[in-house]
Design an enzyme around this catalytic site. Structure first.
Site, PDB file in Angstrom:
ATOM      1  N   ARG A 198      31.795  -7.996  53.809  1.00 38.35           N
ATOM      2  CA  ARG A 198      30.603  -7.717  52.983  1.00 38.35           C
ATOM      3  C   ARG A 198      29.749  -6.614  53.595  1.00 38.35           C
ATOM      4  O   ARG A 198      29.032  -5.895  52.916  1.00 38.35           O
ATOM      5  CB  ARG A 198      29.765  -9.004  52.785  1.00 38.35           C
ATOM      6  CG  ARG A 198      28.468  -8.747  52.003  1.00 38.35           C
ATOM      7  CD  ARG A 198      27.849  -9.988  51.383  1.00 38.35           C
ATOM      8  NE  ARG A 198      27.810 -11.127  52.251  1.00 38.35           N
ATOM      9  CZ  ARG A 198      27.006 -11.273  53.313  1.00 38.35           C
ATOM     10  NH1 ARG A 198      26.132 -10.333  53.610  1.00 38.35           N
ATOM     11  NH2 ARG A 198      27.060 -12.356  54.066  1.00 38.35           N
ATOM     12  N   TYR A 247      22.281   2.913  29.387  1.00 39.99           N
ATOM     13  CA  TYR A 247      23.380   1.952  29.278  1.00 39.99           C
ATOM     14  C   TYR A 247      22.768   0.565  29.034  1.00 39.99           C
ATOM     15  O   TYR A 247      21.849   0.159  29.762  1.00 39.99           O
ATOM     16  CB  TYR A 247      24.197   1.973  30.564  1.00 39.99           C
ATOM     17  CG  TYR A 247      25.348   1.006  30.548  1.00 39.99           C
ATOM     18  CD1 TYR A 247      26.483   1.267  29.784  1.00 39.99           C
ATOM     19  CD2 TYR A 247      25.301  -0.183  31.260  1.00 39.99           C
ATOM     20  CE1 TYR A 247      27.527   0.368  29.748  1.00 39.99           C
ATOM     21  CE2 TYR A 247      26.340  -1.081  31.231  1.00 39.99           C
ATOM     22  CZ  TYR A 247      27.463  -0.792  30.469  1.00 39.99           C
ATOM     23  OH  TYR A 247      28.498  -1.686  30.423  1.00 39.99           O
ATOM     24  N   ASP A 272      22.214   8.173  36.778  1.00 38.68           N
ATOM     25  CA  ASP A 272      23.495   7.519  36.510  1.00 38.68           C
ATOM     26  C   ASP A 272      24.427   8.620  36.006  1.00 38.68           C
ATOM     27  O   ASP A 272      24.271   9.127  34.894  1.00 38.68           O
ATOM     28  CB  ASP A 272      23.301   6.414  35.458  1.00 38.68           C
ATOM     29  CG  ASP A 272      24.596   5.680  35.130  1.00 38.68           C
ATOM     30  OD1 ASP A 272      25.687   6.262  35.339  1.00 38.68           O
ATOM     31  OD2 ASP A 272      24.531   4.535  34.646  1.00 38.68           O
ATOM     32  N   LYS A 280      34.802   3.707  35.028  1.00 39.65           N
ATOM     33  CA  LYS A 280      35.034   4.753  34.045  1.00 39.65           C
ATOM     34  C   LYS A 280      35.875   5.886  34.660  1.00 39.65           C
ATOM     35  O   LYS A 280      36.976   5.637  35.102  1.00 39.65           O
ATOM     36  CB  LYS A 280      33.702   5.221  33.469  1.00 39.65           C
ATOM     37  CG  LYS A 280      32.716   4.072  33.169  1.00 39.65           C
ATOM     38  CD  LYS A 280      33.178   3.157  32.053  1.00 39.65           C
ATOM     39  CE  LYS A 280      32.392   1.853  31.946  1.00 39.65           C
ATOM     40  NZ  LYS A 280      30.949   1.959  31.894  1.00 39.65           N
TER      41      LYS A 280
HETATM   42  C1  LIG Z   1      29.834   1.078  32.208  1.00 39.89           C
HETATM   43  C2  LIG Z   1      28.552   1.665  32.626  1.00 39.89           C
HETATM   44  C3  LIG Z   1      27.708   1.004  33.532  1.00 39.89           C
HETATM   45  C4  LIG Z   1      28.007  -0.388  34.071  1.00 39.89           C
HETATM   46  O1  LIG Z   1      29.190  -0.418  34.800  1.00 39.89           O
HETATM   47  P1  LIG Z   1      30.113  -1.738  34.966  1.00 39.89           P
HETATM   48  O2  LIG Z   1      31.183  -1.249  35.864  1.00 39.89           O
HETATM   49  O3  LIG Z   1      30.579  -2.123  33.607  1.00 39.89           O
HETATM   50  O4  LIG Z   1      29.268  -2.796  35.566  1.00 39.89           O
HETATM   51  C5  LIG Z   1      26.543   1.638  33.916  1.00 39.89           C
HETATM   52  N1  LIG Z   1      26.211   2.857  33.429  1.00 39.89           N
HETATM   53  C6  LIG Z   1      26.980   3.518  32.536  1.00 39.89           C
HETATM   54  C7  LIG Z   1      26.557   4.837  32.029  1.00 39.89           C
HETATM   55  C8  LIG Z   1      28.179   2.940  32.105  1.00 39.89           C
HETATM   56  O5  LIG Z   1      28.936   3.600  31.230  1.00 39.89           O
END
Ligand SMILES: *Cc1c(COP(=O)(O)O)cnc(C)c1O
Length: 395
Positions: A60, A113, A185, A210
Site C-alpha cells: 500500500r 465527469y 483531469d 481510458k
Molecule cells: C472514467 C473517468 C473518471 C473515473 O475513472 P474510473 O477509472 O472509472 O474510476 C474520471 N474522469 C474522467 C474524465 C473519466 O472519463
C-alpha cells in the site's frame, strides 16, 4: 541506459519507467506480487520506515511494479512524481481529500465527469466543503466564482461529453492569483495531446481505465504533481486512505502505455474522418469535435492540444427515439460507457453516464437529450463509417 526523458515522446511511451530487472535481467518489469518486503535486519527496517532507505516496505505504501508505472506517467506529464490509484475515482478522491477541508471552496467545470461532481455535492458537502460549478470554457466565469476561501480550481478539458475546451493557461493564472491550485483531469486528451503541467497546472490526474491502459480490461487512476511540495501532501493522504494500486493492475496498465502514442494517433485520425463524414450527413443535426474547423474553440485546440482527440458528440435529427434507433442499430461500435480503448464505443450520456445529474444542471451544462457520444477506437475507419451509415439509414 541513455536518458529517455530527453528523447521524443514516441520513444518515451515505450521506454519510460522500464529498465531490465536488476535481479534477473527481465526486459518487461516483473509483477512483484507481494504485499510485504523483508528487511535484512532491524536497522534496515527502521531505516525504511524513517525514509533514510528508499527501499520497499509494504505494497500500500509502494511496490516496484507500481513504481515503474508511476515513473513512466510522471515523465510523460512532466511532473516530479506520480501516485498510482485503484481507480480514476480513487485518484480524484485523493486530490479532493488532500486539498479541501472544513470551510474550503472549490470551483469546477460544470460538466465534470459525473461522480467527480456528485461526490462534491453529496459527500464533501457533509464535511463543510463548498463547490461552485461554472462553464469554464469562458475563464471570466471562473474569475467571478473565485472567493477568499477557494483552495482548488478543478477543470476538465475537453469536457465530457460536451467537448467544450477550457483555456488551461488562463485558468492557471486566475487560480494562482487567487491563491488556489489548478488541477486538470487530463483523461480525455491523454499526455499525447495535452500536457497541463506545462500550461501552468499544479496537479494532473487520469482515469487510466481510458487511454493510458487502452484495452478496456482494467480500471485504474493516477495523480501527477508538478512539485515535490504537493506530491508529499498527496502521498501522505493517498497511502493512508488506501486507494493505491495493485501490482498486477499496474503491470497491465504499463503494458498498455507502451502503445499509447500509436493508439491515440490512429484513433484521432479515425475520429476526425468520422466527424467530417457525419457533419455532411443528412440525418445528423450537429457534430461537436474540437478537431473540426466548425468547433467554436478550434483555435484554442490548436494552441493547447496536438489534435482534437478521439471522442466526440453529435445529435441525430429528430427526437430521443431517433438517437435510440441509431444506438440500437450499430453493429461494429459497442453500446457501452467508457472511452479510450482500442474498440469503438457509443453511448447516450443523458440516460447513462450523466443520468445522476439533475436535469436542469445537465441541460445547463449542454448535455441535451439528443446528444450521442462516440469514443472512437483503432478499427479501420471505412468499417466504422459503414457501420454508422447503415445505422443512420434506419433512423
Ligand atoms: C472514467 C473517468 C473518471 C473515473 O475513472 P474510473 O477509472 O472509472 O474510476 C474520471 N474522469 C474522467 C474524465 C473519466 O472519463
Amino acid at each position: 541506459m541513455s536518458d529517455v526523458s530527453r528523447m521524443r515522446p514516441d520513444t518515451q511511451y515505450i521506454h519510460a519507467g522500464s529498465r531490465p530487472d536488476p535481479a534477473t535481467g527481465a526486459v518487461s518489469v516483473p509483477i512483484y506480487q507481494s504485499s510485504t518486503f523483508a528487511f535484512r535486519d532491524a536497522d534496515e527496517g527502521a531505516a525504511r520506515f524513517s525514509g533514510k532507505d528508499k527501499g520497499f516496505k509494504y505494497t500500500r505504501l509502494g511496490n516496484p511494479t507500481t513504481a515503474a508505472l508511476e515513473e513512466a506517467v510522471a515523465q510523460l506529464e512532466g511532473g516530479c512524481g506520480a501516485l498510482g490509484a485503484a481507480t480514476g475515482m480513487a485518484a480524484v478522491n485523493t486530490v479532493y481529500l488532500t486539498f479541501l477541508g472544513q470551510g474550503a471552496h472549490l470551483v469546477a467545470t460544470d460538466s465534470l465527469y459525473g461522480p467527480s461532481r456528485t461526490i462534491l455535492e453529496t459527500e464533501y458537502v457533509r464535511f463543510g466543503v463548498d463547490a461552485t460549478f461554472v462553464d469554464t470554457a469562458d475563464p471570466a466565469n471562473l474569475a467571478r466564482a473565485m472567493r477568499r476561501e477557494t483552495k482548488l480550481v478543478y477543470i476538465e478539458s475537453p469536457a465530457n461529453p460536451t467537448l467544450k475546451l477550457t483555456d488551461i493557461a488562463a485558468c492557471a493564472e486566475i487560480a494562482h492569483r487567487g491563491g488556489a491550485l489548478l488541477v486538470v483531469d487530463n483523461t480525455f486528451a491523454s499526455p499525447v495531446l495535452q500536457n497541463p503541467l506545462a500550461l501552468g497546472a499544479d496537479v494532473v490526474l487520469h482515469s487510466m481505465t481510458k487511454f493510458l491502459n487502452g484495452h478496456s480490461d482494467v480500471v485504474a487512476g493516477i495523480v501527477v504533481a508538478k512539485r515535490e511540495e504537493e506530491l508529499v501532501r498527496l502521498r501522505k493522504v493517498h497511502q493512508n486512505v488506501g486507494g493505491t494500486m495493485d501490482p498486477h493492475q499496474a503491470w497491465l496498465v504499463h503494458r498498455g502505455l507502451k502503445t499509447l502514442g500509436l493508439r491515440v494517433e490512429r484513433a484521432q485520425a479515425n475520429a476526425l474522418a468520422i466527424a467530417r463524414h457525419l457533419e455532411d450527413h443528412a440525418k445528423v443535426d450537429w457534430v461537436r469535435y474540437p478537431g473540426l474547423e466548425s468547433h467554436p474553440q478550434h483555435a484554442l485546440m490548436k494552441r493547447q492540444m496536438r489534435g482534437g482527440g478521439a471522442v466526440f458528440s453529435f445529435g441525430v435529427k429528430g427526437d430521443l427515439e431517433a438517437g435510440k434507433r441509431l444506438i440500437n442499430g450499430v453493429r461494429l461500435a459497442t453500446l457501452a460507457v467508457s472511452l479510450g480503448g482500442i474498440e469503438t464505443l457509443i453511448e447516450h450520456p443523458a440516460s447513462m453516464t450523466h443520468a445522476s445529474m439533475k436535469r436542469p444542471d445537465r441541460e445547463a451544462a449542454g448535455i441535451t437529450d439528443d446528444l450521442v457520444r462516440l469514443a472512437v477506437g483503432c478499427e479501420h475507419v471505412d468499417d466504422l463509417i459503414a457501420d454508422l451509415d447503415q445505422a443512420l439509414a434506419k433512423v
